[in-house]
Design a protein around this motif. Structure first.
Motif, PDB file in Angstrom:
ATOM      1  N   ALA A  26     -20.478 -24.423 -27.224  1.00 44.36           N
ATOM      2  CA  ALA A  26     -21.322 -25.464 -26.614  1.00 44.36           C
ATOM      3  C   ALA A  26     -21.949 -26.343 -27.685  1.00 44.36           C
ATOM      4  CB  ALA A  26     -22.414 -24.818 -25.761  1.00 44.36           C
ATOM      5  N   ALA A  27     -22.357 -25.713 -28.806  1.00 42.23           N
ATOM      6  CA  ALA A  27     -22.975 -26.487 -29.891  1.00 42.23           C
ATOM      7  C   ALA A  27     -21.985 -27.458 -30.514  1.00 42.23           C
ATOM      8  CB  ALA A  27     -23.531 -25.544 -30.953  1.00 42.23           C
ATOM      9  N   LEU A  28     -20.778 -27.016 -30.762  1.00 38.43           N
ATOM     10  CA  LEU A  28     -19.771 -27.885 -31.368  1.00 38.43           C
ATOM     11  C   LEU A  28     -19.363 -29.014 -30.427  1.00 38.43           C
ATOM     12  CD1 LEU A  28     -17.525 -25.220 -33.148  1.00 38.43           C
ATOM     13  CD2 LEU A  28     -19.194 -26.781 -34.188  1.00 38.43           C
ATOM     14  N   ALA A  29     -19.279 -28.703 -29.132  1.00 37.98           N
ATOM     15  CA  ALA A  29     -18.948 -29.746 -28.156  1.00 37.98           C
ATOM     16  C   ALA A  29     -20.065 -30.785 -28.081  1.00 37.98           C
ATOM     17  CB  ALA A  29     -18.712 -29.117 -26.780  1.00 37.98           C
ATOM     18  N   ALA A  30     -21.313 -30.314 -28.090  1.00 35.76           N
ATOM     19  CA  ALA A  30     -22.451 -31.234 -28.040  1.00 35.76           C
ATOM     20  C   ALA A  30     -22.505 -32.098 -29.290  1.00 35.76           C
ATOM     21  CB  ALA A  30     -23.760 -30.454 -27.881  1.00 35.76           C
ATOM     22  N   LEU A  31     -22.199 -31.501 -30.446  1.00 35.01           N
ATOM     23  CA  LEU A  31     -22.195 -32.236 -31.703  1.00 35.01           C
ATOM     24  C   LEU A  31     -21.116 -33.311 -31.689  1.00 35.01           C
ATOM     25  CD1 LEU A  31     -23.250 -32.577 -34.598  1.00 35.01           C
ATOM     26  CD2 LEU A  31     -21.573 -30.858 -35.308  1.00 35.01           C
ATOM     27  N   ARG A  32     -19.925 -32.981 -31.205  1.00 35.58           N
ATOM     28  CA  ARG A  32     -18.836 -33.954 -31.157  1.00 35.58           C
ATOM     29  C   ARG A  32     -19.195 -35.121 -30.254  1.00 35.58           C
ATOM     30  NH1 ARG A  32     -14.800 -35.353 -27.990  1.00 35.58           N
ATOM     31  NH2 ARG A  32     -15.272 -33.737 -26.464  1.00 35.58           N
ATOM     32  N   LEU A  33     -19.752 -34.818 -29.080  1.00 38.15           N
ATOM     33  CA  LEU A  33     -20.127 -35.887 -28.162  1.00 38.15           C
ATOM     34  C   LEU A  33     -21.260 -36.741 -28.724  1.00 38.15           C
ATOM     35  CD1 LEU A  33     -19.966 -34.135 -24.664  1.00 38.15           C
ATOM     36  CD2 LEU A  33     -18.437 -35.892 -25.571  1.00 38.15           C
ATOM     37  N   PHE A  34     -22.228 -36.097 -29.385  1.00 37.76           N
ATOM     38  CA  PHE A  34     -23.333 -36.848 -29.987  1.00 37.76           C
ATOM     39  C   PHE A  34     -22.807 -37.814 -31.043  1.00 37.76           C
ATOM     40  CE2 PHE A  34     -26.158 -37.060 -33.727  1.00 37.76           C
ATOM     41  CZ  PHE A  34     -27.167 -37.833 -33.165  1.00 37.76           C
ATOM     42  N   ARG A  35     -21.891 -37.335 -31.856  1.00 36.06           N
ATOM     43  CA  ARG A  35     -21.343 -38.193 -32.911  1.00 36.06           C
ATOM     44  C   ARG A  35     -20.546 -39.356 -32.322  1.00 36.06           C
ATOM     45  NH1 ARG A  35     -19.493 -41.277 -35.792  1.00 36.06           N
ATOM     46  NH2 ARG A  35     -18.850 -41.116 -37.985  1.00 36.06           N
ATOM     47  N   ALA A  36     -19.767 -39.080 -31.261  1.00 32.46           N
ATOM     48  CA  ALA A  36     -18.902 -40.112 -30.680  1.00 32.46           C
ATOM     49  C   ALA A  36     -19.656 -41.063 -29.754  1.00 32.46           C
ATOM     50  CB  ALA A  36     -17.756 -39.451 -29.909  1.00 32.46           C
ATOM     51  N   GLU A  37     -20.618 -40.535 -28.997  1.00 30.09           N
ATOM     52  CA  GLU A  37     -21.239 -41.331 -27.946  1.00 30.09           C
ATOM     53  C   GLU A  37     -22.596 -41.911 -28.326  1.00 30.09           C
ATOM     54  OE1 GLU A  37     -19.216 -38.886 -24.196  1.00 30.09           O
ATOM     55  OE2 GLU A  37     -21.392 -38.868 -24.466  1.00 30.09           O
TER      56      GLU A  37
END
Length: 558
Positions: A26-37
Motif C-alpha cells: 500500500a505504501a509503494l502504491a501510494a508513493l507511486r501515485l503521489f509522484r505521478a499525480e
C-alpha cells in the motif's frame, strides 16, 4: 564545477519507514501515485525540476522563490487528505552546485534543515525566501525568529506555515462531494524515454492541472483512473524524431467522448510549445465543459436543482460582467440560499456580487441591495468559519457601513493566509483591498489571479480591477493597455470604460477621455461622482482620489 543561486525545495514523507513496515504494498502504491499525480505535475506546473529523489524525499530546484513557495503550498493542499502520505517541506535560496545526478551547496543544506524543522503537513522557509514573497503569500507564514539549525554555522530566521487543519480537510472533502462538476486529468502519457520528452509530458500535466484547478465550479484532480461520475481527459504525447503531437480527448461521465483535438510542435521549441499548447487545451476544455454544464443545468427545472448547482450557475452567469450578468448571478445565489440556508459560500458570493454591482452602478443589482443584502449579512455571520469567501464578504459589508478599514484588512490577510491559491479568494480579496485603499495588495492579488485564474468566470472583473489598480498607482499607460485588452473580453463591463476615461483625462487626451466616458454613461447613465463616493470612496485613498479626479476631468458630473 559551476555554482549558481537557486531556490531549493526539500520535501520528505513523515514516518515513511513505519508506513512501509505496516503495509509495504500500500505504501509503494501510494508513493507511486503521489509522484505521478501530485508531486510531478505540481512541480512542473511551477517550472521546477526534481533534481534528486531519495525514495521518500526529494530535492527540487526553482529559478524563483515565489514559484517554489507556491509549489510547496499547492503540494501540501493536494496531499492534505491522503491517509498514508504526510509531508514536511523546507524552502531556501542559496548557492548550489550540480555534479552528475546530485546537487550540493548552501541552498541544499539549509533547505534540508528547514524541512526537518517543519511540522508534519507544514512548510518552513528562510528569511531570504520570505522577503521575496508578495502580499498574497506573506500572510500565510508566521515568524519563528532566529533559530540554530544542525550543522549550519549561522542562525537562520525561520517562517512557517502550519499544516492544513482537520477542519480544512473536512471542508476539502465536502467541497469535492457537494455537487460541483469533477474532472480527472490523466498524466500525459508518452512512450518516448528521452528525458526532455518525459519532462515535457510532466510539464504539460502540471500546466493543465494548474490552469483548470482555478475554475471554481470544477473540482480537478490528476488521476490515472477516473471516477465514474467524472469528466475525464485522456492525453497522449507522441513523438517522431523531434516532431511532437499531443492528442487530447475529453469524455463526459460514463464515457462518451465530447471533444478531441491534436496539437503539433517541435522538440527544439518545446518550452514555447508547452505554454501555448497548455493554454489552448485549457481554453478548449473549459469552453466544452461550460457548454456541457450549462446544457445540463438548463435541462433541470430550477425547483429541481441542488443548492450547489444554483451556486455553480451563479459563478457561470457573471462571466460577461454586464448588468444582466450580475442580476442573473444574484438570482441564482438567492435560489441557492433558499434551497440550503447553511451554504456559506452562497452568502459570500451574494454579498460580494451585490456590493460590486452597486459600486459599478448596475440597476439590476439595486433590488437585491435594498431587499436582501442586510439579511444575507445577518444570516451569514453565523457561518463565517465555514467559508473564507464569506469572512471577507462580511468584513466588506461592515466596512461599507462604518468605513473602518482595519477589520477588512485583517479579513483579507486571513483569507490569503488560508487560501492563497484559490482564484475566487484572490478575486474577492483583491477587489476588497482596492475598495479599502490597499491598492498594492490588490495588485498582487490581481497579478496572481492571472496565473491561477485566467480561465475563471471572474476574469472580466479581475481584468477591470487590474486596470483600476494600475491607474490608482499612477501608471496611466498600463491602465489604458489593460483596459483595452479587457474590452476584447467584454465591451459591456463599465469599469473598462471608466478607467479609460479617467486615465485618458489624466494623460491630457481629452477627446479619448470624452469618448470613453460616453461609452461608460451608456451602460451606467445615472452615475455621478457623489453617488459613486457614497457607495464606495476607495477608503479615501490617494489612488481613489486620483481616479475620481480623472473622471471629473473627463466630464462625469459631480
Amino acid at each position: 564545477m559551476k555554482r549558481r543561486l537557486a531556490a531549493i525545495l526539500a520535501a520528505d514523507i513523515v514516518d515513511y519507514s513505519r508506513i512501509v513496515g505496516t503495509d509495504e504494498a500500500a505504501a509503494l502504491a501510494a508513493l507511486r501515485l503521489f509522484r505521478a499525480e501530485v508531486l510531478g505535475p505540481t512541480v512542473a506546473g511551477h517550472r521546477g525540476k526534481i533534481i534528486k529523489s531519495m525514495g521518500d524525499g526529494w530535492l527540487v530546484e526553482f529559478s524563483s522563490a515565489v514559484e517554489a513557495v507556491n509549489c510547496a503550498i499547492q503540494t501540501q493542499e493536494r496531499v492534505s487528505d491522503n491517509n498514508l502520505i504526510t509531508l514536511r517541506i523546507g524552502v531556501h535560496i542559496g548557492d548550489i552546485t550540480h555534479e552528475e545526478d546530485d546537487i550540493f551547496g548552501d541552498g541544499v543544506n539549509v533547505a534540508a534543515r528547514l524541512e526537518a524543522w517543519a511540522e508534519p503537513g507544514g512548510i518552513a522557509i528562510s528569511d531570504s525566501v520570505y522577503l521575496s514573497l508578495d502580499g498574497t503569500l506573506t500572510p500565510s507564514f508566521d515568524d519563528e525568529g532566529d533559530q540554530e539549525l544542525k550543522n549550519i554555522a549561522r542562525p537562520i530566521r525561520i517562517w512557517t506555515k502550519a499544516a492544513t487543519t482537520v477542519e480544512r480537510k473536512v471542508q476539502n472533502r465536502q467541497l469535492r462531494a457537494n455537487g460541483y462538476s469533477q474532472l480527472s486529468i490523466s498524466p500525459v502519457a508518452t512512450s518516448d524515454e528521452r528525458m526532455d520528452v518525459q519532462e515535457l509530458a510532466e510539464g504539460l500535466t502540471g500546466d493543465l492541472d494548474d490552469k483548470l484547478t482555478a475554475v471554481r465550479w470544477l473540482t480537478v484532480a490528476v488521476r490515472e483512473k477516473p471516477n465514474p461520475q467524472d469528466y475525464f481527459m485522456k492525453i497522449v504525447l507522441r513523438t517522431r524524431d523531434d516532431r511532437l503531437r499531443l492528442e487530447v480527448r475529453l469524455f463526459e461521465p460514463m464515457g462518451r467522448q465530447i471533444w478531441s483535438n491534436k496539437y503539433d510542435g517541435n522538440l527544439s521549441e518545446s518550452f514555447d510549445w508547452q505554454d501555448t499548447t497548455g493554454e489552448a487545451v485549457s481554453l478548449e476544455v473549459i469552453s466544452k465543459l461550460l457548454d456541457a454544464e450549462s446544457d445540463r443545468l438548463a435541462r433541470i427545472p430550477p425547483q429541481d436543482r441542488t443548492a450547489e448547482e444554483c451556486l455553480v450557475e451563479g459563478f457561470m452567469q457573471i462571466r460577461m460582467g454586464d448588468a444582466r450578468s450580475f442580476g442573473d448571478s444574484l438570482s441564482s445565489y438567492t435560489l441557492a440560499i433558499e434551497k440550503d440556508p447553511e451554504l456559506a459560500d452562497a452568502y459570500g458570493e451574494a454579498i460580494w456580487t451585490t456590493y460590486a454591482g452597486m459600486t459599478v452602478g448596475f440597476d439590476s443589482v439595486e433590488p437585491f441591495y435594498k431587499k436582501q443584502f442586510q439579511d444575507w449579512v445577518a444570516r451569514g455571520r453565523r457561518l463565517v468559519g465555514q467559508s473564507t469567501i464569506l469572512s471577507v464578504a462580511i468584513a466588506l459589508a461592515d466596512f461599507q457601513s462604518n468605513r473602518d478599514a482595519t477589520p477588512l484588512r485583517n479579513a483579507i490577510a486571513g483569507a490569503l493566509r488560508r487560501n492563497p491559491t484559490d482564484a475566487n479568494v484572490l478575486s474577492i480579496s483583491a477587489w476588497s483591498a482596492i475598495w479599502c485603499g490597499e491598492t498594492a495588495i490588490a495588485l498582487d492579488c490581481f497579478r496572481k489571479f492571472e496565473r491561477f485564474g485566467k480561465f475563471h468566470p471572474y476574469s472580466v472583473p479581475v481584468r477591470g480591477g487590474s486596470a483600476l489598480a494600475a491607474l490608482q498607482m499612477g501608471n496611466d499607460k498600463l491602465a489604458i493597455s489593460v483596459a483595452q485588452e479587457g474590452l476584447k473580453l467584454s465591451s459591456t463591463y463599465p469599469t473598462f470604460h471608466a478607467v479609460l476615461a479617467s486615465a485618458y483625462a489624466l494623460s491630457k487626451q481629452s477627446d479619448k477621455a470624452a469618448a470613453a466616458l460616453a461609452m461608460y454613461r451608456e451602460l451606467v447613465p445615472d452615475r455621478t461622482i457623489s453617488s459613486w463616493k457614497a457607495m464606495n470612496d476607495y477608503g479615501g485613498s490617494e489612488g481613489g482620489k486620483r481616479y475620481f479626479e480623472g473622471l471629473r476631468m473627463a466630464g462625469l458630473p459631480e
